[in-house]
Every structure is written in structure tokens, then in C-alpha cells.
Design a protein around this motif. Structure first.
Motif, PDB file in Angstrom:
ATOM      1  N   LEU A  73       0.795  -1.222   0.000  1.00 56.06           N
ATOM      2  CA  LEU A  73       0.000   0.000   0.000  1.00 56.06           C
ATOM      3  C   LEU A  73       0.833   1.281   0.000  1.00 56.06           C
ATOM      4  CD1 LEU A  73      -2.805  -1.111   2.472  1.00 56.06           C
ATOM      5  CD2 LEU A  73      -2.879  -1.058  -0.029  1.00 56.06           C
ATOM      6  N   GLN A  74       2.146   1.165  -0.154  1.00 59.04           N
ATOM      7  CA  GLN A  74       2.971   2.363  -0.256  1.00 59.04           C
ATOM      8  C   GLN A  74       2.996   2.817  -1.707  1.00 59.04           C
ATOM      9  OE1 GLN A  74       6.439   0.702   2.057  1.00 59.04           O
ATOM     10  NE2 GLN A  74       6.637   2.866   2.562  1.00 59.04           N
ATOM     11  N   ASN A  75       2.937   4.115  -1.913  1.00 57.96           N
ATOM     12  CA  ASN A  75       3.034   4.673  -3.255  1.00 57.96           C
ATOM     13  C   ASN A  75       4.427   4.338  -3.800  1.00 57.96           C
ATOM     14  OD1 ASN A  75       3.229   6.246  -5.555  1.00 57.96           O
ATOM     15  ND2 ASN A  75       2.394   8.089  -4.584  1.00 57.96           N
ATOM     16  N   PRO A  76       4.525   3.645  -4.946  1.00 55.22           N
ATOM     17  CA  PRO A  76       5.848   3.260  -5.459  1.00 55.22           C
ATOM     18  C   PRO A  76       6.728   4.456  -5.827  1.00 55.22           C
ATOM     19  CG  PRO A  76       4.087   2.541  -6.950  1.00 55.22           C
ATOM     20  CD  PRO A  76       3.444   3.158  -5.763  1.00 55.22           C
ATOM     21  N   GLU A  77       6.124   5.599  -6.167  1.00 58.76           N
ATOM     22  CA  GLU A  77       6.900   6.784  -6.532  1.00 58.76           C
ATOM     23  C   GLU A  77       7.310   7.611  -5.318  1.00 58.76           C
ATOM     24  OE1 GLU A  77       3.920   8.255  -9.053  1.00 58.76           O
ATOM     25  OE2 GLU A  77       4.248   6.619 -10.460  1.00 58.76           O
ATOM     26  N   ASN A  78       6.548   7.492  -4.232  1.00 56.58           N
ATOM     27  CA  ASN A  78       6.847   8.231  -3.003  1.00 56.58           C
ATOM     28  C   ASN A  78       6.522   7.307  -1.835  1.00 56.58           C
ATOM     29  OD1 ASN A  78       7.113   9.955  -0.858  1.00 56.58           O
ATOM     30  ND2 ASN A  78       5.622  11.453  -1.558  1.00 56.58           N
ATOM     31  N   LYS A  79       7.512   6.622  -1.306  1.00 58.13           N
ATOM     32  CA  LYS A  79       7.312   5.607  -0.260  1.00 58.13           C
ATOM     33  C   LYS A  79       6.755   6.193   1.034  1.00 58.13           C
ATOM     34  CE  LYS A  79       8.955   1.897  -2.321  1.00 58.13           C
ATOM     35  NZ  LYS A  79       8.213   0.692  -2.489  1.00 58.13           N
ATOM     36  N   ARG A  80       6.769   7.515   1.160  1.00 57.10           N
ATOM     37  CA  ARG A  80       6.218   8.140   2.363  1.00 57.10           C
ATOM     38  C   ARG A  80       4.692   8.212   2.324  1.00 57.10           C
ATOM     39  NH1 ARG A  80       9.895  13.443   2.993  1.00 57.10           N
ATOM     40  NH2 ARG A  80      11.413  12.660   1.538  1.00 57.10           N
ATOM     41  N   GLU A  81       4.117   7.987   1.157  1.00 58.71           N
ATOM     42  CA  GLU A  81       2.667   8.027   1.010  1.00 58.71           C
ATOM     43  C   GLU A  81       2.074   6.638   1.159  1.00 58.71           C
ATOM     44  OE1 GLU A  81       1.065  11.607  -1.831  1.00 58.71           O
ATOM     45  OE2 GLU A  81       1.539   9.694  -2.747  1.00 58.71           O
ATOM     46  N   ILE A  82       0.961   6.570   1.872  1.00 59.46           N
ATOM     47  CA  ILE A  82       0.244   5.310   2.063  1.00 59.46           C
ATOM     48  C   ILE A  82      -1.057   5.420   1.282  1.00 59.46           C
ATOM     49  CG2 ILE A  82      -0.865   3.806   3.746  1.00 59.46           C
ATOM     50  CD1 ILE A  82       1.105   5.198   5.814  1.00 59.46           C
ATOM     51  N   LEU A  83      -1.271   4.468   0.371  1.00 61.35           N
ATOM     52  CA  LEU A  83      -2.481   4.430  -0.429  1.00 61.35           C
ATOM     53  C   LEU A  83      -3.471   3.519   0.285  1.00 61.35           C
ATOM     54  CD1 LEU A  83      -0.701   3.954  -3.869  1.00 61.35           C
ATOM     55  CD2 LEU A  83      -1.442   6.093  -2.812  1.00 61.35           C
ATOM     56  N   ALA A  84      -4.550   4.073   0.758  1.00 62.66           N
ATOM     57  CA  ALA A  84      -5.489   3.341   1.608  1.00 62.66           C
ATOM     58  C   ALA A  84      -6.346   2.364   0.807  1.00 62.66           C
ATOM     59  CB  ALA A  84      -6.377   4.323   2.351  1.00 62.66           C
TER      60      ALA A  84
END
Length: 111
Positions: A73-84
Motif C-alpha cells: 500500500l505504499q506509493n511506489p513513486e513516493n514511499k512516504r505516502e500510504i495508499l489506503a
């Protein structure tokens, strides 16, 4: 022939340290329990991810990261973002959050 080095006089600090005893140390106020170690009850929404039993805040964060990584669930382009996903949308209230925002949303689901 006497030596020319001056004698050391005790300072206030060393005198206070010398008079301190272990009994004084025991009288100190007990420290507060660590907030990360106090067991909290997760809401039903958060319980779907981490379980419904009482759990420490630090353990909640660890289980959240286990869930996020297991479900990719981590955004592959920005690992700091969590895609719910559906379960996390109920906890976060939106489609994506940063890892820094995550704790703010978790706090609302812990009592």
C-alpha cells in the motif's frame, strides 16, 4: 621540602554528592509510564487491521506497517505516502496519507 601544589578544597557540588544516599534516590517521584507502552483499545475500524485486543500505541504502529507492506500500500513513486485500501479508508477517512499524518489518524481510533 613541602610541595607547591595547592590542596583541593571540596566544592559545594562534591559535598552534596558525598552526602547523597541511596535512600534519597528511592524517595524520588516514580516516573510516568511510557505512553507508547500503555495498552489502549482500538476502534472497530482500526481493530479490523490490528486486532480488537488492548494494544500499546507503538505496537499499533508496527502492526500498521506490517499491514501496509504486506498489502503493498505504499506509493511506489513516493514511499512516504500510504495508499489506503477499504479497511484503511475507514481509519484515515481519505484515499492517501503520508506516514507522518498516519499517527494523527491512529490517535482518533485509540482509547
Amino acid at each position: 621540602m613541602p610541595s607547591k601544589t595547592p590542596e583541593k578544597k571540596p566544592t559545594a557540588k562534591s559535598a552534596a554528592a558525598a552526602t547523597s544516599t541511596k535512600a534519597d534516590d528511592k524517595k524520588a517521584a516514580p516516573s510516568k509510564p511510557n505512553a507508547l507502552q500503555q495498552p489502549l483499545t482500538p476502534s472497530a475500524e482500526l481493530g479490523a487491521v490490528v486486532g480488537t485486543a488492548k494494544i500499546a500505541r507503538g505496537e499499533v504502529v508496527s502492526k500498521m506497517w506490517e499491514y501496509i507492506k504486506a498489502h503493498n500500500l505504499q506509493n511506489p513513486e513516493n514511499k512516504r505516502e500510504i495508499l489506503a485500501d477499504d479497511k484503511l479508508k475507514k481509519v484515515f477517512g481519505k484515499d492517501k496519507v503520508t506516514m507522518f499524518e498516519m499517527n494523527k489518524y491512529l490517535s482518533a481510533h485509540l482509547k
